[in-house]
Scaffold this motif. Structure first.
Motif, PDB file in Angstrom:
ATOM      1  N   LEU A   6     -25.048  -7.605  33.768  1.00  0.00           N
ATOM      2  CA  LEU A   6     -23.971  -8.368  34.422  1.00  0.00           C
ATOM      3  C   LEU A   6     -24.625  -9.472  35.228  1.00  0.00           C
ATOM      4  O   LEU A   6     -24.572  -9.489  36.455  1.00  0.00           O
ATOM      5  CB  LEU A   6     -23.168  -7.425  35.333  1.00  0.00           C
ATOM      6  N   TYR A   7     -25.273 -10.396  34.525  1.00  0.00           N
ATOM      7  CA  TYR A   7     -26.146 -11.354  35.203  1.00  0.00           C
ATOM      8  C   TYR A   7     -25.386 -12.549  35.775  1.00  0.00           C
ATOM      9  O   TYR A   7     -24.582 -13.176  35.085  1.00  0.00           O
ATOM     10  CB  TYR A   7     -27.214 -11.846  34.211  1.00  0.00           C
ATOM     11  N   THR A   8     -25.656 -12.835  37.034  1.00  0.00           N
ATOM     12  CA  THR A   8     -25.309 -14.143  37.604  1.00  0.00           C
ATOM     13  C   THR A   8     -26.623 -14.758  38.068  1.00  0.00           C
ATOM     14  O   THR A   8     -27.588 -14.037  38.332  1.00  0.00           O
ATOM     15  CB  THR A   8     -24.365 -14.043  38.822  1.00  0.00           C
ATOM     16  N   ASP A   9     -26.666 -16.070  38.174  1.00  0.00           N
ATOM     17  CA  ASP A   9     -27.868 -16.748  38.665  1.00  0.00           C
ATOM     18  C   ASP A   9     -27.536 -17.378  40.013  1.00  0.00           C
ATOM     19  O   ASP A   9     -26.758 -18.322  40.064  1.00  0.00           O
ATOM     20  CB  ASP A   9     -28.299 -17.815  37.655  1.00  0.00           C
ATOM     21  N   PRO A  10     -28.051 -16.827  41.131  1.00  0.00           N
ATOM     22  CA  PRO A  10     -28.921 -15.668  41.258  1.00  0.00           C
ATOM     23  C   PRO A  10     -28.156 -14.358  41.084  1.00  0.00           C
ATOM     24  O   PRO A  10     -26.922 -14.341  41.169  1.00  0.00           O
ATOM     25  CB  PRO A  10     -29.445 -15.791  42.689  1.00  0.00           C
ATOM     26  N   PRO A  11     -28.890 -13.242  40.855  1.00  0.00           N
ATOM     27  CA  PRO A  11     -28.226 -11.951  40.652  1.00  0.00           C
ATOM     28  C   PRO A  11     -27.376 -11.547  41.868  1.00  0.00           C
ATOM     29  O   PRO A  11     -27.747 -11.847  43.005  1.00  0.00           O
ATOM     30  CB  PRO A  11     -29.399 -10.969  40.497  1.00  0.00           C
ATOM     31  N   SER A  12     -26.251 -10.886  41.599  1.00  0.00           N
ATOM     32  CA  SER A  12     -25.352 -10.531  42.710  1.00  0.00           C
ATOM     33  C   SER A  12     -24.563  -9.252  42.473  1.00  0.00           C
ATOM     34  O   SER A  12     -23.677  -8.925  43.253  1.00  0.00           O
ATOM     35  CB  SER A  12     -24.362 -11.680  42.943  1.00  0.00           C
ATOM     36  N   ALA A  13     -24.848  -8.513  41.390  1.00  0.00           N
ATOM     37  CA  ALA A  13     -23.992  -7.353  41.061  1.00  0.00           C
ATOM     38  C   ALA A  13     -24.192  -6.200  42.035  1.00  0.00           C
ATOM     39  O   ALA A  13     -25.301  -5.955  42.511  1.00  0.00           O
ATOM     40  CB  ALA A  13     -24.293  -6.876  39.632  1.00  0.00           C
ATOM     41  N   ARG A  23     -32.947 -17.027  38.200  1.00  0.00           N
ATOM     42  CA  ARG A  23     -33.526 -16.315  39.347  1.00  0.00           C
ATOM     43  C   ARG A  23     -33.480 -14.809  39.123  1.00  0.00           C
ATOM     44  O   ARG A  23     -32.618 -14.320  38.390  1.00  0.00           O
ATOM     45  CB  ARG A  23     -32.798 -16.722  40.627  1.00  0.00           C
ATOM     46  N   LYS A  24     -34.400 -14.101  39.752  1.00  0.00           N
ATOM     47  CA  LYS A  24     -34.608 -12.682  39.433  1.00  0.00           C
ATOM     48  C   LYS A  24     -34.246 -11.747  40.580  1.00  0.00           C
ATOM     49  O   LYS A  24     -34.258 -10.538  40.436  1.00  0.00           O
ATOM     50  CB  LYS A  24     -36.062 -12.468  39.014  1.00  0.00           C
ATOM     51  N   PHE A  25     -33.930 -12.330  41.736  1.00  0.00           N
ATOM     52  CA  PHE A  25     -33.495 -11.552  42.904  1.00  0.00           C
ATOM     53  C   PHE A  25     -32.298 -12.265  43.528  1.00  0.00           C
ATOM     54  O   PHE A  25     -32.183 -13.496  43.412  1.00  0.00           O
ATOM     55  CB  PHE A  25     -34.615 -11.469  43.961  1.00  0.00           C
ATOM     56  N   PRO A  26     -31.445 -11.502  44.230  1.00  0.00           N
ATOM     57  CA  PRO A  26     -30.327 -12.149  44.928  1.00  0.00           C
ATOM     58  C   PRO A  26     -30.839 -13.155  45.954  1.00  0.00           C
ATOM     59  O   PRO A  26     -31.968 -13.054  46.430  1.00  0.00           O
ATOM     60  CB  PRO A  26     -29.613 -10.989  45.625  1.00  0.00           C
ATOM     61  N   LYS A  27     -29.964 -14.063  46.280  1.00  0.00           N
ATOM     62  CA  LYS A  27     -30.290 -15.168  47.188  1.00  0.00           C
ATOM     63  C   LYS A  27     -30.902 -14.693  48.510  1.00  0.00           C
ATOM     64  O   LYS A  27     -31.829 -15.285  49.011  1.00  0.00           O
ATOM     65  CB  LYS A  27     -28.964 -15.903  47.452  1.00  0.00           C
ATOM     66  N   ASP A  28     -30.352 -13.586  49.055  1.00  0.00           N
ATOM     67  CA  ASP A  28     -30.790 -13.203  50.403  1.00  0.00           C
ATOM     68  C   ASP A  28     -31.889 -12.141  50.394  1.00  0.00           C
ATOM     69  O   ASP A  28     -32.220 -11.595  51.435  1.00  0.00           O
ATOM     70  CB  ASP A  28     -29.591 -12.698  51.207  1.00  0.00           C
TER      71      ASP A  28
END
Ligand SMILES: O=C(O)CCC(=O)C(=O)O
Length: 313
Positions: free
Chosen positions: A171-178, A227-232
């Motif tokens: 369930l990919y978003t760029d950056p990841p957020s699931a 991106r491979k990690f969430p923004k924060d």
């Protein structure tokens, strides 16, 4: 609903989630709701007509996804209620060896839109704790959307294992957020294949690959160029000890009604269920649709007309 019940997460719960990448919230659903959801599950299972069903099995293929289910019945299930069988529910002749109610692994992926009892959990029912919209607010979501939901039955004797994986791969978003919301509708124990987690892996294990439409089987894994990690996510820390993807998993044994939150980068899995006891759960996943998060048009799951379901109205 009285305001005292409109809860999100306590500071301690939030801190545990940020450190560990998962969180168990006991008794998040009242027993009456658990019963309603189990009744709905059994009624959906009885409604299944196997004479017209393509007999699609559910196979995740784990983190490398080589055998991930990808037929049209699966790919077009994002706005429907569809049924996927346990891989071990079939005999050598290709026929089911169990009654349909004991053979379905998973029902998905639009229960939160099409099944009233499951849909009601998003705004929240009386007595429900850690309401999804409040949890999402506490986790810092700007515009959280529920993009898929499913019941996973993990049937007695033939319940399939789910190999180690990270939900943001699928369930990919760029950056990841699931983030996954996983509700036990029956007790889940080591014996019947409860979840287990690699604590803290969300802080160091990147989303290296993602599942997209294409390839010979309808879905395939490709390298993640986003991106491979969430923004924060704070800078990854190597703390001296070896951090490997086959590190020590901790069991998440839970009671019916408990809620488990799962960070999209967290490595988690569940073992086979060879016991006589089933293990029915309901899960849905939320992603960020605000603040520059991109939902890729190659993702296996595409938004229904009108977009993914908002948590904030
Ligand atoms: O319920 C299970 O056994 C696995 C569920 C899971 O891994 C998930 O929803 O990401």
């Amino acid at each position: 609903m009285p305001s005292s019940e409109s809860t999100g997460l306590t500071p301690e719960q939030l801190s545990f989630f940020h450190t560990s990448g998962y969180l168990i919230i006991p008794s998040a659903l009242p027993p009456s709701t658990v019963k309603t959801l189990l009744d709905e599950t059994h009624s959906l299972l009885s409604s299944l007509d196997i004479t017209t069903h393509p007999l699609t099995k559910f196979s995740t293929g784990g983190q490398d996804g080589t055998d991930h289910v990808g037929d049209d019945y699966f790919l077009s299930s994002g706005d429907k209620i569809r049924f996927f069988f346990e891989e071990d529910a079939f005999g050598p002749d290709g026929k089911l060896t169990k009654p349909k109610e004991r053979a379905v692994n998973k029902i998905g992926h639009f229960l939160h839109g099409l099944s009233p009892p499951f849909a009601e959990l998003l705004p929240g029912v009386p007595g429900q704790k850690a309401l999804p919209k409040h949890v999402a607010r506490d986790l810092g979501y700007q515009d959280p959307r529920c993009l898929q939901s499913m019941v996973i039955c993990k049937q007695p004797e033939i319940g399939g294992a789910v190999p180690p994986h990270q939900d943001s791969t699928f369930l990919y978003t760029d950056p990841p957020s699931a983030v996954g919301f996983w509700y036990a509708l029956e007790d889940a124990t080591q014996e019947n294949g409860c979840l287990s987690f690699l604590p803290g892996s969300h802080l160091w294990s990147p989303i290296r690959q993602r599942l997209v439409r294409g390839g010979k089987t309808g879905t395939e894994m490709v390298d993640n160029e986003g991106r491979k990690f969430p923004k924060d996510t704070k800078e990854m820390k190597y703390r001296g000890e070896e951090q490997t993807e086959d590190g020590e998993y901790v069991l998440g044994e839970v009671k019916a009604g408990d809620l488990v939150l799962i960070h999209g980068n967290l490595l988690h899995k569940s073992e086979r269920n060879l016991s006589k006891k089933g293990r029915i759960i309901y899960t849905f996943h939320v992603i960020e649709q605000g603040e520059g998060h991109i939902y890729d048009e190659r993702n296996w799951l595409q938004p229904p007309e009108g977009g993914f379901t908002r948590l904030y109205q």
